[in-house]
Design a protein around this motif. Structure first.
Motif, PDB file in Angstrom:
ATOM      1  N   HIS A  78       0.820  -1.213   0.000  1.00 46.07           N
ATOM      2  CA  HIS A  78       0.000   0.000   0.000  1.00 46.07           C
ATOM      3  C   HIS A  78       0.856   1.265   0.000  1.00 46.07           C
ATOM      4  CE1 HIS A  78      -3.371  -2.651   0.778  1.00 46.07           C
ATOM      5  NE2 HIS A  78      -2.721  -3.149   1.815  1.00 46.07           N
ATOM      6  N   VAL A  79       2.132   1.112  -0.341  1.00 42.89           N
ATOM      7  CA  VAL A  79       3.059   2.245  -0.314  1.00 42.89           C
ATOM      8  C   VAL A  79       3.669   2.454  -1.694  1.00 42.89           C
ATOM      9  CG1 VAL A  79       5.194   3.161   0.683  1.00 42.89           C
ATOM     10  CG2 VAL A  79       3.618   1.836   2.114  1.00 42.89           C
ATOM     11  N   GLY A  80       3.707   3.703  -2.136  1.00 46.96           N
ATOM     12  CA  GLY A  80       4.438   4.073  -3.341  1.00 46.96           C
ATOM     13  C   GLY A  80       5.588   4.975  -2.941  1.00 46.96           C
ATOM     14  N   CYS A  81       6.721   4.852  -3.603  1.00 42.78           N
ATOM     15  CA  CYS A  81       7.850   5.680  -3.192  1.00 42.78           C
ATOM     16  C   CYS A  81       8.747   6.056  -4.360  1.00 42.78           C
ATOM     17  CB  CYS A  81       8.660   4.995  -2.101  1.00 42.78           C
ATOM     18  SG  CYS A  81       9.430   3.440  -2.586  1.00 42.78           S
ATOM     19  N   MET A  82       9.430   7.181  -4.174  1.00 40.99           N
ATOM     20  CA  MET A  82      10.426   7.673  -5.104  1.00 40.99           C
ATOM     21  C   MET A  82      11.530   8.275  -4.256  1.00 40.99           C
ATOM     22  SD  MET A  82       9.979  10.447  -8.193  1.00 40.99           S
ATOM     23  CE  MET A  82      10.135  11.930  -7.211  1.00 40.99           C
ATOM     24  N   ILE A  83      12.647   7.559  -4.130  1.00 43.15           N
ATOM     25  CA  ILE A  83      13.718   7.977  -3.235  1.00 43.15           C
ATOM     26  C   ILE A  83      14.993   8.211  -4.025  1.00 43.15           C
ATOM     27  CG2 ILE A  83      15.164   7.296  -1.268  1.00 43.15           C
ATOM     28  CD1 ILE A  83      12.805   5.841  -0.118  1.00 43.15           C
ATOM     29  N   ASN A 107      -2.878  -6.861  -9.115  1.00 41.06           N
ATOM     30  CA  ASN A 107      -3.981  -6.289  -9.897  1.00 41.06           C
ATOM     31  C   ASN A 107      -3.658  -4.977 -10.610  1.00 41.06           C
ATOM     32  OD1 ASN A 107      -5.634  -8.443  -8.875  1.00 41.06           O
ATOM     33  ND2 ASN A 107      -5.957  -7.240  -7.002  1.00 41.06           N
ATOM     34  N   ILE A 108      -2.438  -4.819 -11.107  1.00 37.97           N
ATOM     35  CA  ILE A 108      -2.103  -3.643 -11.917  1.00 37.97           C
ATOM     36  C   ILE A 108      -2.428  -3.962 -13.378  1.00 37.97           C
ATOM     37  CG2 ILE A 108      -0.301  -2.060 -12.671  1.00 37.97           C
ATOM     38  CD1 ILE A 108      -1.020  -1.776  -9.736  1.00 37.97           C
ATOM     39  N   THR A 109      -3.397  -3.271 -13.924  1.00 40.29           N
ATOM     40  CA  THR A 109      -3.853  -3.539 -15.291  1.00 40.29           C
ATOM     41  C   THR A 109      -3.212  -2.571 -16.283  1.00 40.29           C
ATOM     42  OG1 THR A 109      -5.722  -2.010 -15.096  1.00 40.29           O
ATOM     43  CG2 THR A 109      -6.075  -4.296 -14.367  1.00 40.29           C
ATOM     44  N   LEU A 148       1.384   4.329  -9.097  1.00 38.87           N
ATOM     45  CA  LEU A 148       0.810   3.243  -9.901  1.00 38.87           C
ATOM     46  C   LEU A 148      -0.117   2.314  -9.111  1.00 38.87           C
ATOM     47  CD1 LEU A 148       0.746   1.790 -12.678  1.00 38.87           C
ATOM     48  CD2 LEU A 148       2.749   0.483 -11.914  1.00 38.87           C
ATOM     49  N   PRO A 149       0.244   1.880  -7.885  1.00 40.35           N
ATOM     50  CA  PRO A 149      -0.614   0.909  -7.186  1.00 40.35           C
ATOM     51  C   PRO A 149      -1.779   1.522  -6.411  1.00 40.35           C
ATOM     52  CG  PRO A 149       1.362   1.286  -5.913  1.00 40.35           C
ATOM     53  CD  PRO A 149       1.515   2.104  -7.176  1.00 40.35           C
ATOM     54  N   ASN A 150      -2.123   2.795  -6.694  1.00 35.77           N
ATOM     55  CA  ASN A 150      -3.147   3.476  -5.904  1.00 35.77           C
ATOM     56  C   ASN A 150      -2.822   3.382  -4.414  1.00 35.77           C
ATOM     57  OD1 ASN A 150      -5.185   4.596  -7.681  1.00 35.77           O
ATOM     58  ND2 ASN A 150      -5.691   2.483  -8.248  1.00 35.77           N
ATOM     59  N   ARG A 173      -1.112  19.801  -8.213  1.00 36.26           N
ATOM     60  CA  ARG A 173      -2.530  19.453  -8.340  1.00 36.26           C
ATOM     61  C   ARG A 173      -2.775  17.988  -8.017  1.00 36.26           C
ATOM     62  NH1 ARG A 173      -3.663  22.556 -14.110  1.00 36.26           N
ATOM     63  NH2 ARG A 173      -3.912  24.688 -13.255  1.00 36.26           N
ATOM     64  N   LEU A 174      -1.856  17.132  -8.449  1.00 40.43           N
ATOM     65  CA  LEU A 174      -2.004  15.700  -8.208  1.00 40.43           C
ATOM     66  C   LEU A 174      -1.954  15.383  -6.721  1.00 40.43           C
ATOM     67  CD1 LEU A 174      -2.131  12.772  -9.222  1.00 40.43           C
ATOM     68  CD2 LEU A 174       0.368  12.832  -9.420  1.00 40.43           C
ATOM     69  N   ILE A 175      -1.002  15.971  -6.003  1.00 40.89           N
ATOM     70  CA  ILE A 175      -0.873  15.720  -4.568  1.00 40.89           C
ATOM     71  C   ILE A 175      -2.132  16.180  -3.841  1.00 40.89           C
ATOM     72  CG2 ILE A 175       0.449  16.199  -2.489  1.00 40.89           C
ATOM     73  CD1 ILE A 175       1.850  14.486  -4.708  1.00 40.89           C
ATOM     74  N   LYS A 176      -2.605  17.364  -4.173  1.00 39.82           N
ATOM     75  CA  LYS A 176      -3.801  17.890  -3.510  1.00 39.82           C
ATOM     76  C   LYS A 176      -5.018  17.023  -3.800  1.00 39.82           C
ATOM     77  CE  LYS A 176      -2.522  22.752  -2.976  1.00 39.82           C
ATOM     78  NZ  LYS A 176      -2.906  24.165  -3.216  1.00 39.82           N
ATOM     79  N   GLN A 177      -5.159  16.586  -5.038  1.00 37.32           N
ATOM     80  CA  GLN A 177      -6.299  15.748  -5.398  1.00 37.32           C
ATOM     81  C   GLN A 177      -6.287  14.425  -4.640  1.00 37.32           C
ATOM     82  OE1 GLN A 177      -6.446  14.594  -9.517  1.00 37.32           O
ATOM     83  NE2 GLN A 177      -8.389  13.543  -9.315  1.00 37.32           N
ATOM     84  N   LEU A 178      -5.137  13.776  -4.610  1.00 34.08           N
ATOM     85  CA  LEU A 178      -5.056  12.476  -3.957  1.00 34.08           C
ATOM     86  C   LEU A 178      -5.240  12.585  -2.445  1.00 34.08           C
ATOM     87  CD1 LEU A 178      -2.089  10.843  -5.933  1.00 34.08           C
ATOM     88  CD2 LEU A 178      -4.529  10.310  -6.121  1.00 34.08           C
ATOM     89  N   SER A 179      -4.707  13.623  -1.845  1.00 35.43           N
ATOM     90  CA  SER A 179      -4.836  13.765  -0.394  1.00 35.43           C
ATOM     91  C   SER A 179      -6.236  14.182   0.015  1.00 35.43           C
ATOM     92  CB  SER A 179      -3.813  14.778   0.140  1.00 35.43           C
ATOM     93  OG  SER A 179      -4.031  16.063  -0.417  1.00 35.43           O
TER      94      SER A 179
END
Length: 245
Positions: A78-83, A107-109, A148-150, A173-179
């Motif tokens: 349940h974690v996505g990361c970019m380090i 389940n990544i389509t 990618l994994p929601n 915009r993406l960060i605000k939308q997802l949060s």
């Protein structure tokens, strides 16, 4: 409400005596937490610890109510990361890269891969080799892989490096939308302090491996301070050996 992430007295010290010491913090669903600090302060070490890339000398990490070490695979689904800087196999395409990343999650389509490429603005160049991408395009691809994994929790290290103005606005915009719409929690390490001021609801400052101060951005702005002023004040207090106000 149980925290998404909780660290208790987290410590990792390298042979050169750098690292982090006794960092304790909590993040809850929907938090956008900004991590600030000088180069070498320990920000990336902290991010690597909470993603299991390195092991702590002492302390505890709780992720989604479970111990990170005991329930690593379950939690990291349940974690996505970019380090650190984005690093890719340059001879493959963006589509092929995300296809590879998707194998680590259930389940990544193909539809989901298309969605994230559209979100970050790479759908038109999805069949181009990554070696032909600019730095900003590679940064967008790394962001696409992170979401990618929601994920419920996203960890980003200097995510706006190399992005042009359009890319930076897209990111914001993406960060605000997802949060706000999905309750996604973000932990963002960045030197782009004005971006963090617009994005984050909370910030923490790491200096010499220690978390010296935390605060709500809304409280800072209401007091008439900018995030930059708050940050510089805390650094000056630290250098002068004074307690912050």
């Amino acid at each position: 409400m149980d925290p998404i992430l909780e660290t208790h007295q987290l410590t990792k010290v390298y042979r050169n005596n750098r690292g982090i010491r006794e960092i304790s913090l909590q993040l809850h669903a929907g938090d956008v937490y900004g991590l600030l600090g000088p180069n070498g302060a320990g920000k990336t070490t902290f991010l690597k610890l909470i993603t299991g890339l390195i092991r702590a000398d002492q302390g505890k990490i709780t992720l989604f109510t479970g111990d990170l070490i005991d329930q690593f695979e379950e939690g990291m689904q349940h974690v996505g990361c970019m380090i650190e800087s984005a690093d890719f196999h340059d001879f493959i395409t963006a589509w092929q890269y995300l296809k590879l990343v998707g194998r680590f999650y259930p389940n990544i389509t193909d539809q989901r891969i298309t969605e994230v490429l559209e979100v970050v603005g790479l759908i038109q160049v999805r069949k181009d080799k990554i070696k032909n991408y600019s730095t900003g395009m590679k940064q967008k691809l790394a962001l696409a892989a992170a979401i990618l994994p929601n994920p419920k929790f996203v960890i980003l290290d200097e995510p706006t490096n190399g992005l042009d103005i359009e890319g930076t606005v897209m990111f914001r915009r993406l960060i605000k939308q997802l949060s706000e719409e999905h309750g996604t929690t973000f932990l963002i390490s960045s030197h782009m302090i004005h971006e963090l001021e617009q994005l984050c609801n909370r910030v923490g400052i790491i200096v010499d491996g220690q978390l010296i101060q935390e605060g709500y951005v809304s409280d800072l702005l209401a007091s008439g301070q900018s995030l930059e002023q708050f940050y510089i004040h805390e650094l000056e207090c630290r250098k002068g050996g004074k307690e912050s106000a």
